[in-house]
Design a protein around this motif. Structure first.
Motif, PDB file in Angstrom:
ATOM      1  N   PHE A 262       0.833  -1.202   0.000  1.00  0.00           N
ATOM      2  CA  PHE A 262       0.000   0.000   0.000  1.00  0.00           C
ATOM      3  C   PHE A 262       0.870   1.255   0.000  1.00  0.00           C
ATOM      4  CE2 PHE A 262      -2.198   3.353   2.352  1.00  0.00           C
ATOM      5  CZ  PHE A 262      -3.397   3.447   1.663  1.00  0.00           C
TER       6      PHE A 262
ATOM      7  N   VAL B 219      -2.324  -6.121  -3.147  1.00  0.00           N
ATOM      8  CA  VAL B 219      -2.743  -4.881  -2.504  1.00  0.00           C
ATOM      9  C   VAL B 219      -2.259  -3.670  -3.300  1.00  0.00           C
ATOM     10  CG1 VAL B 219      -2.543  -3.466  -0.420  1.00  0.00           C
ATOM     11  CG2 VAL B 219      -2.871  -5.945  -0.239  1.00  0.00           C
TER      12      VAL B 219
ATOM     13  N   SER C 280      -4.504  -3.223  -6.358  1.00  0.00           N
ATOM     14  CA  SER C 280      -5.835  -2.784  -5.937  1.00  0.00           C
ATOM     15  C   SER C 280      -5.812  -1.325  -5.493  1.00  0.00           C
ATOM     16  CB  SER C 280      -6.342  -3.667  -4.796  1.00  0.00           C
ATOM     17  OG  SER C 280      -6.436  -5.018  -5.201  1.00  0.00           O
ATOM     18  N   THR C 281      -4.753  -0.928  -4.807  1.00  0.00           N
ATOM     19  CA  THR C 281      -4.628   0.463  -4.366  1.00  0.00           C
ATOM     20  C   THR C 281      -4.529   1.405  -5.556  1.00  0.00           C
ATOM     21  OG1 THR C 281      -3.520  -0.254  -2.332  1.00  0.00           O
ATOM     22  CG2 THR C 281      -3.268   2.060  -2.975  1.00  0.00           C
TER      23      THR C 281
ATOM     24  N   ALA D 110      -7.900   1.731  -7.347  1.00  0.00           N
ATOM     25  CA  ALA D 110      -8.816   2.585  -6.585  1.00  0.00           C
ATOM     26  C   ALA D 110      -8.471   4.062  -6.784  1.00  0.00           C
ATOM     27  CB  ALA D 110      -8.753   2.223  -5.100  1.00  0.00           C
TER      28      ALA D 110
ATOM     29  N   VAL E  14      -7.449  -0.582   1.392  1.00  0.00           N
ATOM     30  CA  VAL E  14      -8.011  -0.172   0.098  1.00  0.00           C
ATOM     31  C   VAL E  14      -9.405   0.422   0.274  1.00  0.00           C
ATOM     32  CG1 VAL E  14      -8.697  -0.950  -2.195  1.00  0.00           C
ATOM     33  CG2 VAL E  14      -6.627  -1.870  -1.135  1.00  0.00           C
ATOM     34  N   SER E  15     -10.229  -0.183   1.111  1.00  0.00           N
ATOM     35  CA  SER E  15     -11.586   0.329   1.300  1.00  0.00           C
ATOM     36  C   SER E  15     -11.575   1.696   1.980  1.00  0.00           C
ATOM     37  CB  SER E  15     -12.416  -0.664   2.114  1.00  0.00           C
ATOM     38  OG  SER E  15     -11.845  -0.881   3.395  1.00  0.00           O
TER      39      SER E  15
END
Length: 331
Positions: free
Chosen positions: A67, A136, A139-140, A143, A221-222
């Motif tokens: 992240f 991760v 995905s980061t 987003a 991520v959320s």
């Protein structure tokens, strides 16, 4: 409980601090240019290293490392863009008469190189994490990219609050592509879809995340996704978004290169005399006599010394012009 609380706090802090740090770096003068180059190079190297070493790790520390590495890469892209280094083939304000497809074309040409650089960065992350256990980082980035594109489209189509005061000087021309008006139909659509995606991530976090690594990764991520949705609402509500990063903003110099401070000499309360000086405390210093007035005073003094008055003699004096008269008589 700590496994659920620590990732959101960490993600929120990184989101807030990284934005302010970028603004602070871009506001530096003097040696700021060389410092920005060093920071961009360091962030790119550190980010790529963090993503690469965390690819095959499925530990909590690996999720945090992936992240953070993506945030470093994104920060490097933002610095290069906001410093005006990587913008587009036409980094100029939008022509006032442009509208419709023509305005869209001008907007794309203003940021085309930056968009290509972001896609290249995403491709590099995808290659480094290909078939890795830790996704991760990818995905980061997805987003961040999705929410940023949504924000750009909304700013282009129209929102009530643009927050263009956050734009540094090299890219302040971009505010001419922002439309400050009621939201378009795209705003509720984009916010609804983003909120639905956030709900799906939270549902997965609660129902299917079993290992500490999955909990940490999904939470990071959320949380970042939720903060991106909040940024969208900053465009609609009169919230002081700039106060979140006021510590990273520097006062912009005036046209003569000085920093704004003290009383405004152009205000209605300012004295009209060009030689009046206003001190910082608000006191007004009387103007010094100019060269003509000093010569007149000296000539008058010498004349009176050479022609002293006598009784019965006509009084001779040199005086300035009488004051303005009222009804034909001097006051």
């Amino acid at each position: 409980m700590a496994s659920y609380l620590t990732p959101p706090v960490f993600a929120a802090f990184v989101w807030w601090f990284s934005t302010g740090a970028v603004l602070l770096l871009l506001g530096r003068a003097g040696r700021g240019h060389a410092l920005r180059i060093i920071c961009v190079a360091g962030l790119l190297l550190a980010g790529l290293y963090a993503v690469s070493v965390s690819t095959n790790g499925d530990s909590v520390s690996g999720a945090y490392l992936a992240f953070t590495g993506t945030i470093l890469l994104w920060a490097a892209q933002e610095i290069a863009f906001l410093a005006g280094w990587v913008t587009g083939p036409r980094p100029e304000p939008c022509p006032p008469e442009a509208s419709g497809i023509a305005r869209l074309g001008f907007a794309l040409r203003a940021i085309l190189y930056h968009e290509a650089a972001l896609l290249a960065c995403g491709a590099a992350i995808a290659m480094l994490t290909w078939q890795g256990a830790n996704q991760v980082a990818l995905s980061t980035f997805v987003a961040l990219w999705v929410l940023r594109q949504s924000a750009k489209i909304n700013l282009f189509l129209g929102v009530p609050v643009t927050n263009d005061a956050l734009l540094p000087e090299p890219v302040r021309f971009l505010k001419t592509y922002f439309a400050k008006k009621p939201v378009s139909a795209f705003f509720p659509l984009s916010v609804t879809l983003a909120t639905a995606a956030l709900v799906i991530m939270l549902q997965r976090l609660v129902e299917s995340a079993a290992s500490p690594f999955e909990i940490a990764g999904l939470s990071l991520v959320s949380t970042l996704f939720a903060l991106g949705i909040i940024e969208h609402w900053f465009m609609l509500l009169p919230l002081p978004a700039i106060t979140l990063w006021g510590w990273g903003m520097r006062p912009r110099p005036t046209e003569d290169g000085t920093m704004p401070h003290g009383p405004d000499l152009k205000s209605n309360n300012a004295p009209a005399h060009p030689m009046v000086v206003v001190k910082a405390g608000g006191d007004i210093l009387k103007p010094r006599p100019n060269a003509r007035q000093r010569l007149e005073d000296e000539f008058r003094q010498r004349f009176l010394e050479q022609h002293p008055r006598s009784e019965g003699a006509t009084s001779l004096s040199i005086s300035p012009e009488p004051a303005a008269s009222i009804h034909g008589r001097s006051s």
